[in-house]
Design a protein around this motif. Structure first.
Motif, PDB file in Angstrom:
ATOM      1  N   THR A 162     -17.823 -30.471  28.422  1.00  0.00           N
ATOM      2  CA  THR A 162     -18.613 -30.383  27.138  1.00  0.00           C
ATOM      3  C   THR A 162     -19.452 -29.202  27.347  1.00  0.00           C
ATOM      4  O   THR A 162     -20.155 -28.765  26.486  1.00  0.00           O
TER       5      THR A 162
ATOM      6  N   ARG B 115     -22.893 -28.464  27.619  1.00  0.00           N
ATOM      7  CA  ARG B 115     -23.644 -27.863  26.135  1.00  0.00           C
ATOM      8  C   ARG B 115     -25.053 -27.379  26.592  1.00  0.00           C
ATOM      9  O   ARG B 115     -25.692 -28.001  27.496  1.00  0.00           O
TER      10      ARG B 115
ATOM     11  N   PRO C 175     -19.101 -31.285  19.479  1.00  0.00           N
ATOM     12  CA  PRO C 175     -19.116 -30.984  20.633  1.00  0.00           C
ATOM     13  C   PRO C 175     -18.541 -32.045  21.718  1.00  0.00           C
ATOM     14  O   PRO C 175     -17.870 -31.374  22.759  1.00  0.00           O
ATOM     15  N   HIS C 176     -18.148 -33.241  21.201  1.00  0.00           N
ATOM     16  CA  HIS C 176     -17.828 -34.090  22.104  1.00  0.00           C
ATOM     17  C   HIS C 176     -16.302 -34.229  22.096  1.00  0.00           C
ATOM     18  O   HIS C 176     -15.906 -34.899  22.879  1.00  0.00           O
TER      19      HIS C 176
ATOM     20  N   THR D  52     -12.409 -32.411  21.833  1.00  0.00           N
ATOM     21  CA  THR D  52     -11.692 -31.297  21.913  1.00  0.00           C
ATOM     22  C   THR D  52     -11.452 -30.439  20.892  1.00  0.00           C
ATOM     23  O   THR D  52     -11.446 -31.101  19.578  1.00  0.00           O
TER      24      THR D  52
ATOM     25  N   ASN E 174     -10.999 -31.848  17.175  1.00  0.00           N
ATOM     26  CA  ASN E 174     -11.948 -31.635  16.097  1.00  0.00           C
ATOM     27  C   ASN E 174     -11.133 -31.192  14.777  1.00  0.00           C
ATOM     28  O   ASN E 174     -11.490 -31.756  13.448  1.00  0.00           O
TER      29      ASN E 174
ATOM     30  N   LYS F 250      -9.686 -27.338  25.121  1.00  0.00           N
ATOM     31  CA  LYS F 250     -11.015 -26.960  25.326  1.00  0.00           C
ATOM     32  C   LYS F 250     -11.875 -27.760  24.587  1.00  0.00           C
ATOM     33  O   LYS F 250     -11.463 -28.165  23.523  1.00  0.00           O
ATOM     34  N   TYR F 251     -13.216 -27.663  24.918  1.00  0.00           N
ATOM     35  CA  TYR F 251     -14.378 -28.094  24.071  1.00  0.00           C
ATOM     36  C   TYR F 251     -15.246 -27.009  23.474  1.00  0.00           C
ATOM     37  O   TYR F 251     -15.048 -25.767  24.192  1.00  0.00           O
TER      38      TYR F 251
END
Ligand code: ATP
Ligand code: MG
Lengths: 428, 257
Positions: free
Chosen positions: A426, A428, B105-106, B108, B112, B147-148
């Motif tokens: 992730t 970030r 964001p958490h 994939t 989402n 992907k993230y």
């Protein structure tokens, strides 16, 4: 290395400056970079070596490991581990019947196995429920020796599992599975209706392989572990609910949660334990009584819940507003938004303070002494009472500290691992 | 600009005398707006004029205090009230794309996209994933599915956000400055996706300062200032001879700098 390049020629590729990476270079850079630095290093290293030598001498070389009584340790100048050796079972298991002490030992191992399995992220689904169901059953069966499972409880679990399974899986499961959940739910509901209507009499399934040992005789490490494990396992979801309630749009719920959190945080755990132990029975109708151990457990849960709620609230507040808006705009309802978007992100943020709270509570459980429950530290204390071994408290406390340290340090390492694991990908 | 006969199309969004305040501050004043099926509306105006607030009222991210807002869902006119059922019905039909993407964001990219179809529309997972993949292909990033969000560029993230909204198969799409947070070289890739969407007949409300997009795609351009709709006209007319003084001032500011 570098040469002046002639006009029109491509400059030759240059290597990066060489960096010394050996141990000597590291030492020079980090420990002996200046006179002051070198001096500090030498003084501190000297001190450390002196301490280590002294400790090894005391704890190993001059120590007594086997002895009949404390008499043998006097004047040796070394540690009296013989005391620990002699009192080991008292320290670990307290007043649990001597011949049956293999049971708390196995219970400790069962709980450790359960906790270790729970640490693995791949277990965080229905498997976790099974691990905890089996682990808890084994633990309490060993501790009590006998468990009478109320039939009603089985059907309540069936009802809850059926309802939960159906709600969670109805979107994705094949028809057969959905029907299975509904049948499970219906069975549970049917039994409960019949039970409440009085058609079926209450019954319990006895599982009684061992001699019954009441909670009053429990002591030592299993008590500490049970209070901490179940205290935190219950306080965690409960604290999350409190934290969510504190941010609720409904004023009544918000006020209740805020009031509760502030009330609990405002009093010491000791007073809560004393209240649970001495005051609660006064308010209960005559004839109804709660086990003392259970009361302590409830007090720990209430207390830990309030602290966990505040930690989780920090995580909730760190979420950008856009996350809530995106979830709303997609039509997710409150429960879905909370379960899939809000909590996974909020909890990730608060892993370090959360584990910090857990570690604190693991140690705080020792306060149950005030209501006469003997946890690990208190059984260690009890080992000192024997006049045969008088005069060696240091060894006992050092040993107790070591055991506590093993648990707390494992939690601390796990927190690190979890942070890394959850942030994989992730970035970030 | 293709001539579309919008007059015969039914209105899918109706705003009537909508007013909203933030505390004492009057953000929206007597907003009246009818949006026809397949109509593309571009909303522009100075910062703080209430553009975002206006479109956020349509899916109840903001609550209006006076007037009525209604959206047509499956041929039925549903009015926005405090009734959660109505709000949920409308949100299912209305997709939204934000300036700051707001991807989760958490999860994939694929998760989402499939989250809402699976949980809100109760779609089987396989079907949701198939739809998600076809949409990712449409926005030209199928290879990023696992992907993230943090691993994608801004332009890619915004295209994912569009695909995520489309995954619910909405009738209406709201865009709140979808390209404002992007580096210039990524603006086009997002606008291209939006243009394609417009050509397929999606009803769109777009808050943007991309006047090129307004010229080529919009059926109507709306200019807002101080919470009011000051002027609205087809793009040709809007840009060629704006009638209101404030519109002229605004256009001169954003067209020549
Ligand atoms: N939650 C809020 N509380 C109070 N005031 C707000 C809130 N949201 C927006 N406002 C105010 O309402 C006005 C309109 O905001 P809005 O976001 O709709 O403007 P905008 O036209 O979208 O501007 P921009 O181009 O900067 O995005 C602004 O003055 C803003 O400060
Ligand atoms: Mg805005």
């Amino acid at each position: 290395m570098s040469q002046a390049t002639e006009a029109g020629q491509v400059a030759p590729a240059r290597l990066p400056p060489t960096v010394d990476t050996g141990a000597i270079a590291w030492l020079r850079k980090n420990l002996f970079s200046s006179v002051g630095n070198s001096l500090t290093t030498i003084v501190l290293a000297g001190l450390l070596v002196w301490l280590a030598v002294w400790f090894i001498d005391w704890a190993l070389l001059k120590a007594t490991f086997q002895a009949e009584s404390g008499q043998a340790c006097v004047g040796t100048g070394g540690a009296c581990w013989a005391l620990i050796n002699d009192k080991l079972r008292l320290i670990f298991f307290g007043s649990f019947p001597y011949e049956e002490q293999w049971r708390p030992l196995l219970a400790i191992l069962a709980m450790i196995a359960m906790l270790v399995l729970s640490c693995d992220r791949r277990m965080w689904n229905w498997r976790l429920a099974i691990v905890w169901a089996i682990g808890s059953f084994v633990t309490f069966l060993l501790m009590f020796g006998q468990i009478h499972i109320p039939v009603t409880l089985i059907f309540v679990v069936a009802l809850l599992a059926g309802a939960g399974g159906y709600l969670l899986r109805r979107a994705t499961a094949p028809d057969m599975e959905r029907i299975a959940w509904i049948v499970l739910m219906a069975l549970g509901a049917l039994y409960l209706v019949l039970r409440v209507a009085g058609v079926i009499r209450g019954a319990a399934i006895p599982v009684a392989p061992f001699e019954y040992v009441e909670t009053g005789l429990w002591g030592g490490l299993p008590v500490t572990m049970i209070l901490a494990t179940y205290g935190l396992a219950a306080a965690f979801p409960y604290g999350i609910l409190l934290a969510l309630g504190r941010r609720s749009n409904l004023p009544l719920i918000r006020a209740l949660c805020v009031g509760f959190i502030e009330l609990i945080r405002g009093v010491p755990l000791i007073s809560l334990l004393i209240m649970a132990s001495f005051l609660l029975p006064l308010f209960l109708p005559p004839g109804v009584s709660f086990d003392k151990f259970l009361r302590a457990q409830v007090a720990v849960i209430l207390f830990a819940g309030a602290y966990i709620a505040e930690v989780v609230r920090g995580g909730l507040q760190s979420l950008p507003k856009g996350q809530f808006e995106a979830a709303d705009a997609m039509g997710l309802n409150y429960a879905q938004k909370t379960a899939f978007i809000v909590l996974p992100q909020a909890l990730r943020v608060v892993i370090p303070p959360l584990i910090n709270t857990f570690i604190g509570f693991f140690k705080d459980t020792t306060l149950v002494l005030v209501i006469g429950i003997f946890d690990f530290l208190n059984t260690a204390n009890a080992a000192l009472v024997d006049p045969k071994w008088a005069g060696f408290p240091g060894e006992v406390y050092l040993f107790a500290a070591f055991v506590y340290f093993c648990f707390c340090y494992s939690m601390s390492r796990y927190s690190k691992y979890l942070e890394r694991e959850l942030n994989k990908g992730t970035q970030r | 600009m293709a001539v579309r006969n919008l007059n015969s199309a039914p209105a899918v969004i109706e705003l009537e005398q909508v007013n909203k305040w933030f505390g004492q501050f009057h953000v929206l004043t007597d907003i009246n707006l009818l949006v026809k099926q397949s109509e593309k509306i571009v909303i522009c105006g100075p910062s703080g004029s209430g553009k975002s607030t206006l479109i956020r009222c349509i899916n109840r991210l903001e609550e209006h205090q006076a007037g009525t807002i209604a959206v047509r869902v499956d041929g039925q006119r549903i009015e926005l009230t405090n009734d959660v059922k109505n709000i949920e019905a409308i949100r299912k039909e209305v997709g939204m794309v934000f300036q700051s993407f707001n991807l989760f964001p958490h999860l994939t990219i694929l998760d989402n996209l499939t989250l809402a179809p699976i949980w809100v529309k109760k779609m089987p997972k396989k079907e949701a994933e198939a739809i998600a993949m076809s949409l990712l292909e449409r926005v030209r990033i199928p290879e990023q599915a696992l992907k993230y969000p943090g691993q994608l560029s801004g332009g890619q993230q915004q295209r994912v956000a569009i695909a995520r909204a489309l995954c619910m198969r909405p009738q209406i799409m709201l865009f709140d400055e979808p390209t404002s947070a992007l580096d210039p070289e990524m603006v086009k890739e997002v606008l291209d996706v939006m243009i394609e969407l417009a050509n397929e007949g999606m009803t769109m409300l777009v808050v943007t300062h991309e006047m090129g997009f307004a010229r080529s795609v919009a059926d109507r351009v709306i200019f807002m200032d101080f919470g009011e709709i000051v002027e609205q006209a087809p793009p040709a007319e809007f840009f060629a001879n704006p009638r209101n003084e404030r519109t002229r001032l605004f256009l001169s500011q954003i067209l020549h700098h």
